[in-house]
Design an enzyme around this catalytic site. Sequence first.
Site, PDB file in Angstrom:
ATOM      1  CG  HIS A  55      -0.269   0.001   2.537  1.00 30.80           C
ATOM      2  ND1 HIS A  55       0.236   1.137   3.117  1.00 30.80           N
ATOM      3  CD2 HIS A  55      -0.021  -1.008   3.416  1.00 30.80           C
ATOM      4  CE1 HIS A  55       0.768   0.844   4.294  1.00 30.80           C
ATOM      5  NE2 HIS A  55       0.630  -0.459   4.499  1.00 30.80           N
TER       6      HIS A  55
ATOM      7  CB  CYS B 178       1.354  -3.863   5.046  1.00 27.40           C
ATOM      8  SG  CYS B 178      -0.229  -4.553   5.563  1.00 27.40           S
TER       9      CYS B 178
END
Length: 344
Positions: free
Chosen positions: A283, A299
Amino acid sequence: MIRAMLGAVISLWLIGPALAGNLDPAAVNDAARPPKPPATDKLNPAVVKLQVLLDRAQFSPGEIDGKLGENAQKALKAFAAQNGIASDKAIAPELWDKLTAASEGPIVADYRIADADVRGPFLKELPGKLEDMKSLKALSYTSPLEGLAEKFHMSADLLRALNPGKAFDKVGETIVVANVPARRELPRLARLEVDKKSGTLKAFDASGALLAFYPASVGSPDRPTPSGTLKVTSAHENPTYRYNPDYKFKSVKSKRPFDIEPGPNNPVGAYWIGLSAQGYGIHGTAEPDKVGKSASHGCVRLTNWDARALGENVKRGAPVVFLDAPTDTSSKQQGGPAAKRASN
């Protein structure tokens, strides 16, 4: 004595713009290969040129800031390896020539500020805590300057240095910006590779050819990035961030889940690529200057523009291979930041 004083005044006048951090656009466009390794903490017109050329070549230096920092060095080394050129601290002539030959157009160019750049709405201040974000209607930019800097993959400091005295909130004002494409089209990406040790992400086509390279933030020992191989399951712009109490972030007191609305300053930035392990993804970020320089919550974090370029060109079902650092023996997959479509 008078002559000496006059000489000192003239010298100060000449170096004044450099001390103020101003940067001559012509010096950037006409910059030649630096004969010595540039300083890593000072603005340099040749480094601005180098970063723009790398960005155009799909070897992202992260945020274009005019300094030869870690991310620019990573991109330069990867480009050199891809082209079979020896790489060291100095920029080899053949490396510089290869980059310049593969790119057309001025490095920096004029841009006229449009109504959309200043319309907003803008946040007065970006809260530092997740719980303080949940009541906001959107996680927008905090100023036209921030939006313009991100639009052209630049740091706000570099944008100011190239435009001394300019108003970034004035429609019709002409400013100098990095001449990078608004959208980066690539052949379909068939496989991604995340190197935890180096903090990088590589994208390959079906034949195994390297097509794109990005600096990345990955997890820390207490919140590790996954190991092994996952798959891309989704990709969408403007995600809503959903906090899960199971994440147990130290800065969050809430025992209940909550959502944070979309926007470029959302905790997962302006783009989300979902992976096949629950809660994990690749992301964007509200802090492009920290990509590759700080740990994520598990992440893989890229700049907003790099995450978008990757998400718009990667195949659904594409494998994402995680290369473990030698010191990372954990295969535990803890919950990390999750996102969902803004329309959900």
